[in-house]
Design an enzyme around this catalytic site. Sequence first.
Site, PDB file in Angstrom:
ATOM      1  N   VAL A  53       0.567  -0.919   0.199  1.00 43.08           N
ATOM      2  CA  VAL A  53       0.400  -0.104  -0.041  1.00 43.08           C
ATOM      3  C   VAL A  53       0.539   1.460  -0.147  1.00 43.08           C
ATOM      4  CG1 VAL A  53      -0.322  -0.297   2.328  1.00 43.08           C
ATOM      5  CG2 VAL A  53      -1.606   0.852   1.189  1.00 43.08           C
ATOM      6  N   ASP A  66      -7.583  -1.500   4.968  1.00 41.53           N
ATOM      7  CA  ASP A  66      -7.618  -2.807   6.793  1.00 41.53           C
ATOM      8  C   ASP A  66      -6.535  -3.198   6.296  1.00 41.53           C
ATOM      9  OD1 ASP A  66      -8.602  -5.745   4.716  1.00 41.53           O
ATOM     10  OD2 ASP A  66      -9.283  -3.755   3.680  1.00 41.53           O
ATOM     11  N   GLY A  95      -5.996  -6.463  -0.252  1.00 42.84           N
ATOM     12  CA  GLY A  95      -6.581  -5.506   1.046  1.00 42.84           C
ATOM     13  C   GLY A  95      -5.595  -4.510   1.155  1.00 42.84           C
ATOM     14  N   GLU A  96      -5.992  -3.721   2.491  1.00 38.73           N
ATOM     15  CA  GLU A  96      -5.025  -2.415   2.965  1.00 38.73           C
ATOM     16  C   GLU A  96      -5.145  -1.353   2.016  1.00 38.73           C
ATOM     17  OE1 GLU A  96      -0.787  -3.573   1.885  1.00 38.73           O
ATOM     18  OE2 GLU A  96      -0.254  -5.370   2.951  1.00 38.73           O
ATOM     19  N   GLY A  97      -5.700  -1.238   0.696  1.00 43.75           N
ATOM     20  CA  GLY A  97      -6.109  -0.128   0.133  1.00 43.75           C
ATOM     21  C   GLY A  97      -6.146   0.114  -1.601  1.00 43.75           C
TER      22      GLY A  97
END
Length: 390
Positions: free
Chosen positions: A97, A215, A357-359
Amino acid sequence: MLETTIAEIGPPDPVAMTAARDLQARLTKPAGSLGALEELSVRLAGLAGVCPPPLPEPAAVAIFAGDHGVHAQRVSPWPQEVTAQMIGNFLAGGAVVNAFARQAGASVTVVDVGVAAPLPFPPTHAVPDSAAVPAATVPDSAVPDSAAPACAAPAPADGTLAPPRLVDANVRRGTRDMTVTAALTRDEARAAVETGIRIAGELLDAGAGVLLTGDMGIANTTPAAALVAAFTGADPEAATGRGTGVDDETYRRKVDVVRTALQRHRPDPADPLGVLAAVGGLEHAALTGLILGAAARRVSVLLDGVIAVSAALAAAALAPDAVGAMVAGHRSAEPGATVALRHLGLDPLVDLGLRLGEGTGALLALPVVTGAVRVLHEVATFDAAGVSEK
């Protein structure tokens, strides 16, 4: 705060949307030639209430982190300690990210909303005391060790981005096991939602023009699957994926865990806060608040993967008009994401088989959103350019 925010969320502006459609028809290109980008620009005009809408920049990624009691059911092969360890990686700028955020020129804010282990790095910001649940529900260990060394972040390649920052907003040290009892109390779920609203307001007040969901939480695809099934009525097997890539045995156990939790609590989608409390996670609840906060300010929020879209279902159940602020960044490889997006009526901008995830997926889609708006700002009309129409 939650009720006030919901009351501020309204429908898209039909006048601005009509103006955007009319402008698209007069630009120097064949009508409809930009496909989904044209309708996206119309939606964003309706959200902002003006045509052309403001450019979605600068971008701010909010990564909400939490742990999950359901991890005890062996739904993930990863140890729970990885959640806290990855926060250190985010702050050091070493995660995927961070790489994508530097490429996009986006800021990164990491919010500890429910990490089980006390973090060894001091926060750079704490939410107001009013965001917390009653003190009796928060253990003493929730107080960060201010004597711990700060986690240094590398200088951004372009020298313009501030380093990632950590926000201390821990509601409780991880959720309870949803197969045994409700994951959260209603007060805890509300506190997490309102934390997300506060973070949205803070980022927007600091000048962000678009918010991106992020997240982090080992085992968080299990409550995400439960949320998707609860809000859409999908069978747990259709809503549950392999997360970080679990084997067949773990996947079957994961489906059974989701089914057991739903049968135990029978969450009512007409009571979104109750659903979040029964089977959600603290990061899911906080993301719900982030989405609501953006919608109340009529700013778009770019959704990442299955964690974000499961939270978006809760946001839409609380405030149906909040869907107008949502842009689906990508189609996660998790099947629950497709189920949720279909329920929300959102089409993802990219489909790359991502499941990190993570963005990360939202960041990759950000230039597409910016391009859709920039067309309305910069492309000449047939009249202005002296180009003949057909």
